[in-house]
Design an enzyme around this catalytic site. Structure first.
Site, short mmCIF file in Angstrom:
data_model
loop_
_atom_site.label_atom_id
_atom_site.label_comp_id
_atom_site.label_asym_id
_atom_site.label_seq_id
_atom_site.Cartn_x
_atom_site.Cartn_y
_atom_site.Cartn_z
N HIS A 47 82.03 56.74 15.07
CA HIS A 47 81.56 55.25 15.19
C HIS A 47 82.61 54.44 15.98
O HIS A 47 83.81 54.55 15.62
CB HIS A 47 81.03 54.65 13.96
CG HIS A 47 80.05 53.56 14.27
ND1 HIS A 47 80.47 52.28 14.43
CD2 HIS A 47 78.66 53.43 14.45
CE1 HIS A 47 79.50 51.59 14.59
NE2 HIS A 47 78.56 52.06 14.65
N ASP A 58 72.71 57.65 12.80
CA ASP A 58 71.89 58.57 13.60
C ASP A 58 71.72 59.87 13.12
O ASP A 58 70.97 60.57 13.39
CB ASP A 58 72.33 58.42 15.11
CG ASP A 58 71.94 57.27 15.90
OD1 ASP A 58 73.02 56.82 16.31
OD2 ASP A 58 70.85 56.64 15.58
C1 SDX Z 1 75.13 54.04 17.29
O1 SDX Z 1 78.28 50.51 18.05
C2 SDX Z 1 77.30 50.24 17.25
O2 SDX Z 1 77.23 49.57 16.33
C3 SDX Z 1 76.17 51.46 17.46
C4 SDX Z 1 75.19 51.66 16.35
C5 SDX Z 1 74.37 50.59 16.16
O3 SDX Z 1 73.55 50.37 15.16
O4 SDX Z 1 74.08 49.69 17.33
O5 SDX Z 1 75.93 52.09 15.19
C6 SDX Z 1 74.37 52.93 16.80
O6 SDX Z 1 75.37 53.99 18.62
C7 SDX Z 1 75.95 55.04 16.49
C8 SDX Z 1 76.71 56.21 17.17
C9 SDX Z 1 75.89 57.19 17.64
N1 SDX Z 1 76.50 58.14 18.75
C10 SDX Z 1 76.71 59.53 18.39
O7 SDX Z 1 76.59 59.94 17.34
C11 SDX Z 1 77.37 60.21 19.55
C12 SDX Z 1 78.57 60.86 18.82
N2 SDX Z 1 79.58 59.92 18.74
C13 SDX Z 1 80.73 59.74 19.75
O8 SDX Z 1 80.29 59.75 20.97
C14 SDX Z 1 81.62 58.61 19.42
O9 SDX Z 1 82.00 58.54 18.22
C15 SDX Z 1 81.02 57.11 19.61
C16 SDX Z 1 80.57 56.94 20.93
C17 SDX Z 1 80.16 56.76 18.69
C18 SDX Z 1 82.41 56.13 19.42
O10 SDX Z 1 83.08 56.61 20.45
P1 SDX Z 1 84.79 55.82 20.79
O11 SDX Z 1 84.55 54.57 19.50
O12 SDX Z 1 84.71 55.32 22.09
O13 SDX Z 1 85.72 56.81 20.22
P2 SDX Z 1 86.23 57.52 21.01
O14 SDX Z 1 85.38 58.34 22.01
O15 SDX Z 1 87.38 57.13 21.97
O16 SDX Z 1 86.68 59.03 20.22
C19 SDX Z 1 88.15 58.90 19.55
C20 SDX Z 1 88.32 60.43 19.16
C21 SDX Z 1 88.59 61.00 20.43
O17 SDX Z 1 89.03 62.44 20.33
P3 SDX Z 1 90.93 62.17 21.02
O18 SDX Z 1 90.85 61.82 22.41
O19 SDX Z 1 91.36 61.21 20.05
O20 SDX Z 1 91.43 63.46 20.68
O21 SDX Z 1 87.42 60.96 18.41
C22 SDX Z 1 86.72 62.01 19.27
C23 SDX Z 1 87.01 61.73 20.60
O22 SDX Z 1 87.06 62.81 21.54
N3 SDX Z 1 85.30 61.82 18.69
C24 SDX Z 1 84.64 62.93 18.60
C25 SDX Z 1 83.23 62.38 18.11
N4 SDX Z 1 83.39 61.31 18.26
C26 SDX Z 1 84.47 60.81 18.70
N5 SDX Z 1 84.77 64.20 18.68
C27 SDX Z 1 83.56 65.14 18.49
N6 SDX Z 1 82.40 64.68 18.12
C28 SDX Z 1 82.16 63.24 17.95
N7 SDX Z 1 80.89 62.94 17.69
#
Ligand code: SDX
Length: 428
Positions: free
Chosen positions: A307, A364
């Site tokens: 998140h 989710d």
């Molecule tokens: C919602 O914003 C809100 O409030 C949203 C929400 C709402 O109520 O409106 O809460 C609803 O959208 C919840 C999120 C649902 N999405 C998912 O479950 C999809 C999977 N999650 C990711 O795509 C990710 O965690 C996000 C999009 C939710 C957040 O992404 P960020 O904050 O941009 O973080 P990032 O992509 O920069 O990740 C940081 C690190 C990275 O690794 P490094 O580059 O540091 O090595 O964490 C890793 C990412 O690769 N990472 C994951 C991951 N989420 C982050 N690796 C594997 N699986 C994941 N799910």
């Protein structure tokens, strides 16, 4: 602590006032930066460190896993309030008394008929159309049938637009589901409560007496409350930016629906179920999917994990996980998908990759398991998210308009070609 920030750029330093919120959050107000520095701006891809507004609607603390709507804790609201009460609090600022709630509901019911011609638009969609595409189209189409709800400035005009969308949106949600299920488009009954009416419209079969299942009613109330608002998330920011051009409430919400559709945002609840189904089809090999999620060369992410703000448990995920247990037990459903979800969660919570990055289950991760237990098709999961988020979008849009926020128009740093002469096509 000083009440200002000082930015040093080369030999020049610039002072900026600090803004402190009611929960002691601090922001540097940089609105004079570009003028004072003759052109210097800040840049922050994904706005990870940038606030877009001051808001009095929702407070969340990602480190402590706190979420409050209008100061009320999500735990108390989810367990003690109805979705319509929470919608009222988000939109108008306080939990309503009985008279206020009854008036709000009565005004909503009076505007809950959708123009019959909207059915012609639905007929034009293919049966395999994604219901999020149907919903965003129909929401935008509502403008054509309700032209007076476009650019509203007064609170009275806003109230009329608000009760219209609160009344018509559940009909569009139900019709989108019935379209993909090949069922006749129906209406509920104004004799029912808000959630019961949604259930009747969604689940009623043309050849059966419809009965409200109290377990599903209670779970749906709770799920919609948990999704009702979440400060400046991607889709809400979209609603605010589109609304800042004075595009109107319905068009702004239609844009928010499209933003929510993405699998990184609201579309994750559908992606989680599809991921869990793949793991189940793969013999329950959670370790394989954990490895994929950690492999930088693999675009696969563990959907429902991580998140932007929560670097601790998403408080909503905790509540939904408990509700999933209760609903499946009460409905007498034994869903192996739930066992796979639990196994995946346990593995992720002890895996250094996830622990170091503070990746926890989000809203989710478990919600789809409950929607499925209710008999809702997986393509409809994000539509259910939109139904829950509607009052939050409305509240945020209303706040932005009443505070007369400026049109949202970010700056950029240009990295393209410098000036070059035009060359006629014959010489290229
Ligand atoms: C919602 O914003 C809100 O409030 C949203 C929400 C709402 O109520 O409106 O809460 C609803 O959208 C919840 C999120 C649902 N999405 C998912 O479950 C999809 C999977 N999650 C990711 O795509 C990710 O965690 C996000 C999009 C939710 C957040 O992404 P960020 O904050 O941009 O973080 P990032 O992509 O920069 O990740 C940081 C690190 C990275 O690794 P490094 O580059 O540091 O090595 O964490 C890793 C990412 O690769 N990472 C994951 C991951 N989420 C982050 N690796 C594997 N699986 C994941 N799910």
């Amino acid at each position: 602590m000083s009440d200002k920030a000082i930015l040093q750029v080369g030999d020049n330093s610039y002072e900026f006032p600090l803004i402190k919120g009611t929960e002691n959050e601090i922001a540097i107000n940089v609105k004079t930066l570009r003028t004072a520095s003759q052109g210097i701006i800040t840049i922050d891809p994904g706005f990870k460190n940038t606030g877009s507004c001051e808001s009095a609607i929702t407070f969340l603390d990602g480190e402590k896993g706190i979420l409050r709507y209008r100061g009320y804790s999500i735990e108390e609201l989810a367990n003690k309030a109805s979705f319509l009460e929470v919608a009222y609090a988000l939109i108008f600022g306080d939990l309503p008394n009985k008279e206020q709630l009854d008036t709000f509901h009565s005004d909503i019911k009076s505007k809950s008929v959708v123009d019959e011609d909207v059915k012609k638009i639905i007929d034009a969609f293919p049966k395999n159309a994604h219901p999020m595409g149907i919903l965003s189209s129909l929401t935008s189409a509502l403008v054509a049938f309700n032209p007076s709800s476009v650019n509203v400035d007064s609170e009275e005009e806003m109230y009329r637009a608000i009760v219209k969308i609160m009344g018509k949106f559940p009909v569009l949600v139900a019709w989108a589901m019935r379209k993909i299920e090949g069922l006749p488009l129906n209406y509920g009954s104004n004799s029912l409560g808000y959630i019961e009416n949604v259930m009747k419209m969604m689940f009623e079969k043309p050849n059966e007496e419809f009965e409200i299942n109290p377990i599903i009613k209670s779970a749906l109330d709770k799920l919609l409350i948990l999704h009702a608002d979440h400060e400046q998330n991607c889709s809400t920011s979209t609603v605010r930016v589109v609304g800042s051009s004075h595009a109107g409430l319905f068009a702004s919400i239609s844009a928010g629906i499209s933003a929510l559709w993405g699998p990184l945002h609201g579309g994750a609840n559908q992606a989680v179920l599809e991921m869990l189904e793949s793991i189940k089809a793969d013999g329950g090999d959670t370790k394989k999917y954990m490895a994929k999620a950690k492999d930088k060369n693999d675009p696969f992410r563990l959907m429902g994990f991580g998140h932007r703000v929560y670097k601790n448990f998403d408080p909503r995920a905790k509540i939904i996980k408990e509700a999933a247990d209760e609903v499946l037990n009460d409905l007498g459903i034994n869903d192996p998908i739930l066992d796979i979800a639990r196994a995946l969660e346990q593995e992720a919570l002890s895996d250094p990759y996830f622990v170091e990055r503070k990746l926890y289950p989000n809203v989710d991760f478990y919600s789809g398991i409950i929607y499925r237990a209710m008999g809702i098709p997986v393509e409809m999961f994000t539509v259910m998210f939109a139904l829950g988020r509607l009052p939050g979008w409305i509240a945020q849009w209303k706040e932005m308009r009443l505070r007369k926020e400026p049109i949202g128009r970010p700056r950029q740093i240009y990295i393209g070609e410098n000036y070059r002469e035009f060359i006629p096509i014959g010489k290229r």
